[in-house]
Write a protein that holds these residues in place. Structure first.
Motif, PDB file in Angstrom:
ATOM      1  N   ASP A  10      -6.004  -7.068  34.211  1.00  0.00           N
ATOM      2  CA  ASP A  10      -5.191  -8.257  34.439  1.00  0.00           C
ATOM      3  C   ASP A  10      -3.806  -7.805  34.876  1.00  0.00           C
ATOM      4  O   ASP A  10      -2.960  -7.475  34.043  1.00  0.00           O
ATOM      5  CB  ASP A  10      -5.128  -9.081  33.153  1.00  0.00           C
ATOM      6  N   GLY A  11      -3.589  -7.764  36.187  1.00  0.00           N
ATOM      7  CA  GLY A  11      -2.305  -7.293  36.701  1.00  0.00           C
ATOM      8  C   GLY A  11      -2.063  -5.857  36.313  1.00  0.00           C
ATOM      9  O   GLY A  11      -2.843  -4.975  36.642  1.00  0.00           O
ATOM     10  N   ASN A  12      -0.992  -5.615  35.589  1.00  0.00           N
ATOM     11  CA  ASN A  12      -0.652  -4.261  35.150  1.00  0.00           C
ATOM     12  C   ASN A  12      -1.111  -3.963  33.728  1.00  0.00           C
ATOM     13  O   ASN A  12      -0.623  -3.024  33.111  1.00  0.00           O
ATOM     14  CB  ASN A  12       0.868  -4.044  35.246  1.00  0.00           C
ATOM     15  N   HIS A  13      -2.030  -4.764  33.205  1.00  0.00           N
ATOM     16  CA  HIS A  13      -2.435  -4.583  31.806  1.00  0.00           C
ATOM     17  C   HIS A  13      -3.946  -4.628  31.621  1.00  0.00           C
ATOM     18  O   HIS A  13      -4.647  -5.334  32.335  1.00  0.00           O
ATOM     19  CB  HIS A  13      -1.842  -5.694  30.926  1.00  0.00           C
ATOM     20  N   GLU A 149       2.219  -0.039  34.503  1.00  0.00           N
ATOM     21  CA  GLU A 149       3.529   0.205  35.088  1.00  0.00           C
ATOM     22  C   GLU A 149       4.380   1.132  34.205  1.00  0.00           C
ATOM     23  O   GLU A 149       5.002   2.078  34.681  1.00  0.00           O
ATOM     24  CB  GLU A 149       4.245  -1.124  35.312  1.00  0.00           C
ATOM     25  N   LYS A 150       4.378   0.860  32.906  1.00  0.00           N
ATOM     26  CA  LYS A 150       5.189   1.662  31.983  1.00  0.00           C
ATOM     27  C   LYS A 150       4.461   2.908  31.481  1.00  0.00           C
ATOM     28  O   LYS A 150       5.059   3.745  30.825  1.00  0.00           O
ATOM     29  CB  LYS A 150       5.620   0.801  30.794  1.00  0.00           C
ATOM     30  N   ARG A 151       3.143   2.985  31.771  1.00  0.00           N
ATOM     31  CA  ARG A 151       2.301   4.089  31.306  1.00  0.00           C
ATOM     32  C   ARG A 151       2.378   4.231  29.786  1.00  0.00           C
ATOM     33  O   ARG A 151       2.700   5.292  29.245  1.00  0.00           O
ATOM     34  CB  ARG A 151       2.647   5.390  32.027  1.00  0.00           C
ATOM     35  N   THR A 152       2.078   3.130  29.117  1.00  0.00           N
ATOM     36  CA  THR A 152       2.077   3.126  27.654  1.00  0.00           C
ATOM     37  C   THR A 152       0.835   2.405  27.144  1.00  0.00           C
ATOM     38  O   THR A 152       0.220   1.613  27.863  1.00  0.00           O
ATOM     39  CB  THR A 152       3.307   2.393  27.073  1.00  0.00           C
ATOM     40  N   ILE A 153       0.502   2.696  25.919  1.00  0.00           N
ATOM     41  CA  ILE A 153      -0.468   1.882  25.188  1.00  0.00           C
ATOM     42  C   ILE A 153       0.222   1.439  23.912  1.00  0.00           C
ATOM     43  O   ILE A 153       0.885   2.243  23.234  1.00  0.00           O
ATOM     44  CB  ILE A 153      -1.798   2.604  24.883  1.00  0.00           C
ATOM     45  N   ILE A 174     -10.074   4.231  41.546  1.00  0.00           N
ATOM     46  CA  ILE A 174     -10.696   3.359  40.543  1.00  0.00           C
ATOM     47  C   ILE A 174     -10.372   1.901  40.849  1.00  0.00           C
ATOM     48  O   ILE A 174     -11.246   1.033  40.749  1.00  0.00           O
ATOM     49  CB  ILE A 174     -10.256   3.756  39.119  1.00  0.00           C
ATOM     50  N   ASP A 175      -9.126   1.623  41.259  1.00  0.00           N
ATOM     51  CA  ASP A 175      -8.757   0.255  41.645  1.00  0.00           C
ATOM     52  C   ASP A 175      -9.687  -0.279  42.728  1.00  0.00           C
ATOM     53  O   ASP A 175     -10.051  -1.456  42.720  1.00  0.00           O
ATOM     54  CB  ASP A 175      -7.322   0.204  42.175  1.00  0.00           C
ATOM     55  N   ALA A 176     -10.076   0.596  43.659  1.00  0.00           N
ATOM     56  CA  ALA A 176     -10.943   0.188  44.774  1.00  0.00           C
ATOM     57  C   ALA A 176     -12.385  -0.038  44.345  1.00  0.00           C
ATOM     58  O   ALA A 176     -13.130  -0.733  45.023  1.00  0.00           O
ATOM     59  CB  ALA A 176     -10.894   1.238  45.879  1.00  0.00           C
ATOM     60  N   GLY A 177     -12.787   0.550  43.213  1.00  0.00           N
ATOM     61  CA  GLY A 177     -14.168   0.407  42.763  1.00  0.00           C
ATOM     62  C   GLY A 177     -14.987   1.665  42.947  1.00  0.00           C
ATOM     63  O   GLY A 177     -16.207   1.621  42.936  1.00  0.00           O
ATOM     64  N   GLY A 178     -14.334   2.800  43.155  1.00  0.00           N
ATOM     65  CA  GLY A 178     -15.048   4.066  43.282  1.00  0.00           C
ATOM     66  C   GLY A 178     -14.744   4.761  44.590  1.00  0.00           C
ATOM     67  O   GLY A 178     -14.099   4.201  45.487  1.00  0.00           O
ATOM     68  N   ILE A 179     -15.223   5.983  44.710  1.00  0.00           N
ATOM     69  CA  ILE A 179     -14.881   6.828  45.842  1.00  0.00           C
ATOM     70  C   ILE A 179     -15.372   6.282  47.174  1.00  0.00           C
ATOM     71  O   ILE A 179     -14.667   6.341  48.180  1.00  0.00           O
ATOM     72  CB  ILE A 179     -15.355   8.294  45.609  1.00  0.00           C
TER      73      ILE A 179
END
Length: 192
Positions: A10-13, A149-153, A174-179
């Motif tokens: 969901d967006g950046n999360h 965005e913040k690279r945190t959990i 990965i955003d694209a759905g794979g190589i």
């Protein structure tokens, strides 16, 4: 293979319940060899793969199942792991099974190199590396929130926040759905 991870972000999360595992979780624990006959490109078999995700974990150490018996998906989109997650064989079925079950991300202290590469190649899971050991900082069932965005959990349950290493070049794949989908989107291969 049908990648489903990008649809769950969901967006950046990525936010949801976490499932905590220890060190050296191998591919036999993620998806035992007896289920490797399932073909991920077949939608029904892909769905079945999800029902068997992490079924190889010993019940005496993990009384809570990642996917409940009779279900196809998990209520835990985030896995928190220790060292060497995904060790063992090179089977692509491991990240595929986790993705098919509804898993979105693994946050581990370290990964087996081939598992990390298979996450990217299949587009199924975001393999985040933590900057500190988190298996003692989370309990299965805690609410987690990964901020890209913040690279945190954040452990929403306790309110504590932890830094993650950058995903780097694997994130757009990965955003694209794979190589293969990434290669199509970037013009590396034709969009047939």
């Amino acid at each position: 293979m049908a990648a489903n991870t990008y649809a769950k972000r969901d967006g950046n999360h990525i936010r949801g319940k976490v499932f905590v595992v220890r060190d050296n979780i191998d591919t036999d624990q993620i998806i035992p060899a007896e289920y490797l006959t399932l073909v991920p490109s077949d939608p029904e078999e892909y769905r079945k793969l999800g029902s068997f995700a992490l079924i190889g974990l010993p019940e005496e150490l993990y009384p809570t199942r990642y996917v409940q018996d009779g279900q196809y998906s998990t209520e835990y989109p985030i896995i928190i792991a220790g060292d060497n997650f995904g060790c063992g064989s090179s089977r692509e079925h491991a990240p595929v099974a986790l993705g098919a079950s509804g898993g979105c991300a693994v946050v581990a202290q370290s990964y087996a190199r081939i598992f990390f590469r298979n996450c990217s190649a299949t587009g199924e899971l975001y393999p985040w590396e933590s900057q500190q050991r988190l298996v003692e900082e989370f309990t299965t069932g805690d609410e987690g929130d990964i901020d890209f965005e913040k690279r945190t959990i954040t452990n929403v349950t306790t309110g504590r926040k932890y830094k993650l290493n950058e995903l780097g070049d694997v994130q757009p794949v990965i955003d694209a759905g794979g190589i293969f989908e990434y290669a199509r989107q970037t013009g590396m291969i034709s969009k047939k």
